[in-house]
Design an enzyme around this catalytic site. Sequence first.
Site, PDB file in Angstrom:
ATOM      1  N   ARG A   1      23.980  -5.365   0.810  1.00 39.10           N
ATOM      2  CA  ARG A   1      23.795  -5.155  -0.278  1.00 39.10           C
ATOM      3  C   ARG A   1      23.684  -6.472  -1.617  1.00 39.10           C
ATOM      4  O   ARG A   1      23.395  -6.196  -2.190  1.00 39.10           O
ATOM      5  CB  ARG A   1      25.061  -4.653  -1.004  1.00 39.10           C
ATOM      6  CG  ARG A   1      24.622  -3.195  -0.383  1.00 39.10           C
ATOM      7  CD  ARG A   1      25.931  -2.191  -0.854  1.00 39.10           C
ATOM      8  NE  ARG A   1      26.365  -0.846  -0.125  1.00 39.10           N
ATOM      9  CZ  ARG A   1      27.137   0.399  -0.050  1.00 39.10           C
ATOM     10  NH1 ARG A   1      28.464  -0.203  -0.992  1.00 39.10           N
ATOM     11  NH2 ARG A   1      26.712   0.819   0.830  1.00 39.10           N
TER      12      ARG A   1
ATOM     13  N   LYS B   1       9.716 -10.878  -5.951  1.00 36.21           N
ATOM     14  CA  LYS B   1       8.982  -9.420  -5.370  1.00 36.21           C
ATOM     15  C   LYS B   1       9.427 -10.191  -3.280  1.00 36.21           C
ATOM     16  O   LYS B   1       9.217 -11.506  -3.220  1.00 36.21           O
ATOM     17  CB  LYS B   1       7.907  -9.648  -5.511  1.00 36.21           C
ATOM     18  CG  LYS B   1       7.056  -9.248  -6.498  1.00 36.21           C
ATOM     19  CD  LYS B   1       5.476  -8.391  -6.341  1.00 36.21           C
ATOM     20  CE  LYS B   1       5.401  -7.624  -7.487  1.00 36.21           C
ATOM     21  NZ  LYS B   1       4.010  -7.050  -7.194  1.00 36.21           N
TER      22      LYS B   1
ATOM     23  N   GLU C   1      -4.882 -18.233  -5.475  1.00 37.90           N
ATOM     24  CA  GLU C   1      -3.631 -17.661  -6.567  1.00 37.90           C
ATOM     25  C   GLU C   1      -4.215 -18.389  -7.912  1.00 37.90           C
ATOM     26  O   GLU C   1      -3.312 -17.990  -9.018  1.00 37.90           O
ATOM     27  CB  GLU C   1      -2.877 -17.997  -5.330  1.00 37.90           C
ATOM     28  CG  GLU C   1      -2.153 -17.276  -4.757  1.00 37.90           C
ATOM     29  CD  GLU C   1      -2.101 -15.391  -5.217  1.00 37.90           C
ATOM     30  OE1 GLU C   1      -2.867 -15.369  -6.729  1.00 37.90           O
ATOM     31  OE2 GLU C   1      -2.438 -14.319  -4.152  1.00 37.90           O
TER      32      GLU C   1
ATOM     33  N   LYS D   1       2.891 -17.140 -14.788  1.00 36.25           N
ATOM     34  CA  LYS D   1       2.903 -16.209 -13.502  1.00 36.25           C
ATOM     35  C   LYS D   1       4.803 -15.880 -14.654  1.00 36.25           C
ATOM     36  O   LYS D   1       5.437 -14.959 -14.484  1.00 36.25           O
ATOM     37  CB  LYS D   1       3.713 -16.648 -12.303  1.00 36.25           C
ATOM     38  CG  LYS D   1       3.408 -15.051 -11.128  1.00 36.25           C
ATOM     39  CD  LYS D   1       3.639 -15.648  -9.904  1.00 36.25           C
ATOM     40  CE  LYS D   1       4.401 -14.210  -9.720  1.00 36.25           C
ATOM     41  NZ  LYS D   1       4.506 -14.233  -7.714  1.00 36.25           N
TER      42      LYS D   1
ATOM     43  N   GLU E   1       7.276  -4.435 -12.444  1.00 41.33           N
ATOM     44  CA  GLU E   1       5.265  -4.370 -12.417  1.00 41.33           C
ATOM     45  C   GLU E   1       5.491  -2.541 -13.036  1.00 41.33           C
ATOM     46  O   GLU E   1       4.593  -2.381 -12.322  1.00 41.33           O
ATOM     47  CB  GLU E   1       5.315  -4.534 -10.639  1.00 41.33           C
ATOM     48  CG  GLU E   1       3.697  -4.591 -11.005  1.00 41.33           C
ATOM     49  CD  GLU E   1       2.876  -4.506  -8.992  1.00 41.33           C
ATOM     50  OE1 GLU E   1       3.198  -6.060  -8.619  1.00 41.33           O
ATOM     51  OE2 GLU E   1       3.546  -3.880  -8.756  1.00 41.33           O
TER      52      GLU E   1
ATOM     53  N   ARG F   1       2.298  -7.070 -15.379  1.00 39.12           N
ATOM     54  CA  ARG F   1       2.335  -7.746 -14.715  1.00 39.12           C
ATOM     55  C   ARG F   1       1.643  -7.705 -13.569  1.00 39.12           C
ATOM     56  O   ARG F   1       1.811  -8.247 -12.808  1.00 39.12           O
ATOM     57  CB  ARG F   1       4.131  -7.798 -13.850  1.00 39.12           C
ATOM     58  CG  ARG F   1       4.089  -8.083 -12.313  1.00 39.12           C
ATOM     59  CD  ARG F   1       5.583  -8.827 -12.198  1.00 39.12           C
ATOM     60  NE  ARG F   1       5.976  -9.450 -10.698  1.00 39.12           N
ATOM     61  CZ  ARG F   1       6.745 -10.162 -10.068  1.00 39.12           C
ATOM     62  NH1 ARG F   1       8.087  -9.405 -10.841  1.00 39.12           N
ATOM     63  NH2 ARG F   1       7.102 -10.639  -9.112  1.00 39.12           N
TER      64      ARG F   1
ATOM     65  N   ASN G   1      -1.946  -8.652  -9.639  1.00 35.86           N
ATOM     66  CA  ASN G   1      -3.007  -8.515  -8.905  1.00 35.86           C
ATOM     67  C   ASN G   1      -4.610  -7.860  -9.058  1.00 35.86           C
ATOM     68  O   ASN G   1      -4.882  -7.665  -8.141  1.00 35.86           O
ATOM     69  CB  ASN G   1      -2.412  -6.330  -8.469  1.00 35.86           C
ATOM     70  CG  ASN G   1      -0.911  -6.443  -8.214  1.00 35.86           C
ATOM     71  OD1 ASN G   1      -0.041  -7.110  -6.986  1.00 35.86           O
ATOM     72  ND2 ASN G   1      -0.399  -5.711  -8.879  1.00 35.86           N
TER      73      ASN G   1
ATOM     74  N   HIS H   1      -6.827  -7.986  -5.975  1.00 43.30           N
ATOM     75  CA  HIS H   1      -5.752  -7.957  -4.668  1.00 43.30           C
ATOM     76  C   HIS H   1      -5.758  -6.453  -4.333  1.00 43.30           C
ATOM     77  O   HIS H   1      -5.659  -6.106  -2.816  1.00 43.30           O
ATOM     78  CB  HIS H   1      -3.992  -8.113  -4.976  1.00 43.30           C
ATOM     79  CG  HIS H   1      -3.718  -8.892  -4.767  1.00 43.30           C
ATOM     80  ND1 HIS H   1      -4.046 -10.198  -6.452  1.00 43.30           N
ATOM     81  CD2 HIS H   1      -2.833  -9.599  -4.153  1.00 43.30           C
ATOM     82  CE1 HIS H   1      -3.666 -11.333  -5.508  1.00 43.30           C
ATOM     83  NE2 HIS H   1      -2.553 -11.396  -4.948  1.00 43.30           N
TER      84      HIS H   1
ATOM     85  N   HIS I   1      -5.917  -7.128  -0.600  1.00 43.39           N
ATOM     86  CA  HIS I   1      -4.942  -6.693   0.021  1.00 43.39           C
ATOM     87  C   HIS I   1      -5.483  -5.542   1.818  1.00 43.39           C
ATOM     88  O   HIS I   1      -5.028  -5.035   2.454  1.00 43.39           O
ATOM     89  CB  HIS I   1      -3.816  -5.596   0.082  1.00 43.39           C
ATOM     90  CG  HIS I   1      -3.093  -6.263  -0.445  1.00 43.39           C
ATOM     91  ND1 HIS I   1      -2.152  -6.177  -1.431  1.00 43.39           N
ATOM     92  CD2 HIS I   1      -2.591  -7.782  -0.199  1.00 43.39           C
ATOM     93  CE1 HIS I   1      -0.969  -7.292  -1.756  1.00 43.39           C
ATOM     94  NE2 HIS I   1      -1.783  -7.977  -1.463  1.00 43.39           N
TER      95      HIS I   1
ATOM     96  N   HIS J   1      -4.150 -14.003   3.348  1.00 44.48           N
ATOM     97  CA  HIS J   1      -3.796 -14.451   2.345  1.00 44.48           C
ATOM     98  C   HIS J   1      -5.007 -14.786   0.982  1.00 44.48           C
ATOM     99  O   HIS J   1      -5.481 -13.929  -0.007  1.00 44.48           O
ATOM    100  CB  HIS J   1      -2.491 -14.050   1.665  1.00 44.48           C
ATOM    101  CG  HIS J   1      -1.646 -13.363   0.175  1.00 44.48           C
ATOM    102  ND1 HIS J   1      -2.578 -11.942  -0.062  1.00 44.48           N
ATOM    103  CD2 HIS J   1      -1.667 -14.353  -0.633  1.00 44.48           C
ATOM    104  CE1 HIS J   1      -1.404 -12.069  -0.823  1.00 44.48           C
ATOM    105  NE2 HIS J   1      -1.709 -12.794  -1.367  1.00 44.48           N
TER     106      HIS J   1
END
Length: 299
Positions: free
Chosen positions: A45, A67, A109, A157, A167, A171, A175, A178, A182, A196
């Site tokens: 955990r 993330k 990026e 960032k 997000e 935030r 993207n 993206h 994606h 990517h």
Amino acid sequence: KDGQSLNLIFDHLLGHGCDRRTVLFALGGGVIGDITGFAAACYMRGVPFVQVPTTLLAQVDSSVGGKTAINHPKGKNMIGAFYQPRLVVADTDVLDSLPKRELLAGYAEVVKYGLLGDREFFEWLEANWQEVFAGGPARGNLPAPREYAVLKSVQAKADIVARDEHEHGDRMLLNLGHTFGHAFETAAGFSDRLLHGEAVALGMSLAFEFSARKGLISQADADRVIRHLAAVGLPTHVSDIPGEWPDIDSMMDLIAQDKKVKRGRLTFILVRGIGQAFVTRDIEAAEIRAFLAEKLAQR
């Protein structure tokens, strides 16, 4: 970056009696950082982990912000958690060992931060991108161009994540490119066919062109962005990527599975100018379908 690899990490940790004080170190690029962070978030955990990113993309993007995730055959980063590292150590000297293609992917990026919220940074990149790749020395009181690009990106960032860690608002601007990107990355099977950063570059080009199509920005601004990405050596058109793509129905299915879909509404990051990105859910799927079908037909 999948469930099978994740279980190998858990097998090792359990086999060596690792406990909650065990610290995991993610030494590598974005794939290593993402899966290590997710393993750390899940194991007992939560155990601490440290990011040691060794690619430009990881240094300016994936190692910062917490993330963590693995991919699923039906979507990128669909299984994950927000889990912050205890420390991020980014040594720009290691970037000298990268193949040019990896540097290019990371640069996508970097330029994204200028395009979404800092026009002056984009203009600086237009003038200095070759030195960012070359890794030139410091100039006077200014840091070396590559170090400056990394510092500006990380600060941009970090500022956004500090306002919106999970997000729900600002935030989402990170993207930019993206949603389109994606979909193509998933269609390519998360393979070397499309890295990517390359997918992000293609996605940003499409986002700027779509914004121009809707009259949000001038075609001249969209062309300027696409021209810069192409001059650097990044893909800006679907035809820049070798091989065949799925049909428009399949591509729309991939877009519909994006994490940013809210109550069935597509969420897109569009722009009102260079450095002026915004989030919108007022885009009809039919608009995206027609636009993307046109791009796929240009192969």
